[in-house]
Design an enzyme around this catalytic site. Structure first.
Site, PDB file in Angstrom:
ATOM      1  N   HIS A  75       0.856  -1.188   0.000  1.00  0.00           N
ATOM      2  CA  HIS A  75       0.000   0.000   0.000  1.00  0.00           C
ATOM      3  C   HIS A  75       0.891   1.237   0.000  1.00  0.00           C
ATOM      4  O   HIS A  75       1.907   1.282   0.695  1.00  0.00           O
ATOM      5  CB  HIS A  75      -0.888  -0.005   1.257  1.00  0.00           C
ATOM      6  CG  HIS A  75      -1.679   1.258   1.444  1.00  0.00           C
ATOM      7  ND1 HIS A  75      -1.354   2.206   2.385  1.00  0.00           N
ATOM      8  CD2 HIS A  75      -2.783   1.717   0.803  1.00  0.00           C
ATOM      9  CE1 HIS A  75      -2.233   3.195   2.330  1.00  0.00           C
ATOM     10  NE2 HIS A  75      -3.099   2.933   1.377  1.00  0.00           N
ATOM     11  N   HIS A 114       1.509  11.042  -2.315  1.00  0.00           N
ATOM     12  CA  HIS A 114       0.333  10.875  -1.481  1.00  0.00           C
ATOM     13  C   HIS A 114      -0.394  12.219  -1.457  1.00  0.00           C
ATOM     14  O   HIS A 114       0.026  13.140  -0.758  1.00  0.00           O
ATOM     15  CB  HIS A 114       0.737  10.441  -0.065  1.00  0.00           C
ATOM     16  CG  HIS A 114      -0.390   9.872   0.719  1.00  0.00           C
ATOM     17  ND1 HIS A 114      -0.373   9.751   2.092  1.00  0.00           N
ATOM     18  CD2 HIS A 114      -1.585   9.370   0.324  1.00  0.00           C
ATOM     19  CE1 HIS A 114      -1.494   9.216   2.509  1.00  0.00           C
ATOM     20  NE2 HIS A 114      -2.244   8.983   1.457  1.00  0.00           N
TER      21      HIS A 114
END
Length: 395
Positions: free
Chosen positions: A14, A60
């Site tokens: 992830h 991100h």
């Protein structure tokens, strides 16, 4: 390795590009390389327009993480994909791009991977191919995105004011909480970007896709309107991938446990850490595995007991990154219910031989001012609640 992909647990990362925490660490291809060397088979990339909107970065979104160029990540994946295992690598894309940049991604992916890219075309599979037939292939998996601005509005809707979980010290420590109905927190708004439902049914949601980009998708991810019942509906004519956040999944197993097991017999389910895990910690992977979840996505740059279990699980099957599910999770006649306590079939007996002389490797007062250390062993099973146990050696 000749069964459909949906019959395997898959070593899944992830936010694979982060070097540390989820808020301010550097984005790099180095953690991707490290994961692939370990045998991880699913790499996640969050792709965004760069500052000048003419190229694609991996970062991100909505945080202080510094970006890395997508092309650099793709080239590193190609170089290291099959160092540890010859079985297929899946790249899951969290897409925040406009159609013109999607076309640019399609060009990058095609030129970088060439013939090793698995591109089945726009048709949907009735059943996933097997890992054996996909050796040394790269597979792209993503959900057909909406318009870039629409997707951007969904960000950060999770209510992190409630973060409660059971604090009981379980056999594997409180970092790996067991599956009990009482530990499921009452989250109000736990939407993450991948948790958003499709606004249109069928292929209408693909109208914003660049055609070249759409044809790259080897495993199509979907989330139809209608909540859990619609998400977990099994279509006999096609297979798909569904993503759920950790907390949404934990609530789903309480109310839809058997439906999840039924869904994962043919389809692929991916569960990823909740967005409040800023320190890149992880959750109990057994909660996913006992329900047949193929892609239990972990922060591989994280730490703790949960990650030990993940690494230990995929030592199996030669460390190739794919572990066949047990038969009871694939039984078409009877759906396995993880909540039911079944009769004991096998008892594991472990004999620990304590060797004399270990303490001679340490100074007499190394640990204690008055006596040398006493060594002991702990042996445990991490599994469904009925099996989970930890035993300490008796002296």
């Amino acid at each position: 390795m000749s069964a459909p992909l949906s019959h395997y647990f898959i070593y899944t990362g992830h936010n694979s590009y982060l070097t540390g925490n989820q808020l301010s660490s550097e984005c790099s291809d180095v953690p991707i390389i490290n994961a692939l060397k370990r045998g991880v088979r699913v790499i996640e990339l969050d792709i965004w327009p760069n500052s000048t909107k003419d190229d694609v970065d991996v970062l991100h979104g909505g945080t202080l993480t510094t970006p890395v160029e997508l092309i650099k990540c793709l080239r590193s994946i190609k170089e290291y994909a099959f160092v540890a295992s010859e079985y297929p690598v899946v790249i899951t894309l969290e897409d925040h791009l406009t159609p013109n940049l999607q076309a640019k991604v399609a060009e990058m992916v095609t030129q970088t991977f060439g013939e090793i890219l698995f591109s089945p075309g726009p048709e949907c599979f009735k059943e996933f191919p097997c890992p054996e037939s996909l050796k040394r292939r790269i597979i792209i998996s993503t959900k057909p995105p909406k318009e870039y601005l629409e997707a951007k509005e969904v960000k950060d809707k999770e209510d992190d004011s409630q973060r409660g979980k059971a604090s009981d010290e379980e056999a594997w420590g409180n970092e790996v909480p067991d599956l009990k109905g009482s530990h499921v927190a009452n989250y109000k708004n736990d939407l993450d970007e991948e948790d958003e439902e499709d606004t249109d049914d069928g292929d209408k949601s693909q109208h914003s896709l660049a055609p070249e980009y759409k044809h790259l998708i080897g495993i199509l991810a979907r989330k139809p309107k209608g909540g859990l019942d619609a998400w977990l509906r099994v279509d006999p004519d096609k297979v798909t991938r569904l993503s759920m956040s950790e907390q949404k999944f934990e609530k789903a197993v309480v109310t839809h446990g058997k439906q999840i097991v039924r869904f994962t017999r043919r389809n692929v389910l991916r569960v990823y850490p909740k967005s409040t895990r800023f320190d890149s910690s992880n959750y109990n992977p057994l909660i996913g595995w006992m329900h047949g979840v193929q892609m239990v996505a972990f922060n591989m740059q994280g730490h703790g007991r949960s990650l030990w279990l993940m690494h230990g699980m995929f030592k199996a099957n030669g460390g190739c990154g794919y572990v066949k599910k047990p038969d009871f999770l694939l039984n078409a006649e009877e759906v396995f219910d993880p909540k039911i306590k079944l009769p004991v079939k096998t008892t594991l007996k472990v004999t620990v031989y304590m060797g004399e002389g270990w303490y001679y490797d340490f100074h007499h007062t190394h640990f204690d001012a008055y006596s040398p250390p006493d060594f002991y062993s702990r042996v445990g099973i991490a599994g469904v609640p009925a099996d989970s146990v930890m035993k300490k050696q008796r002296f």
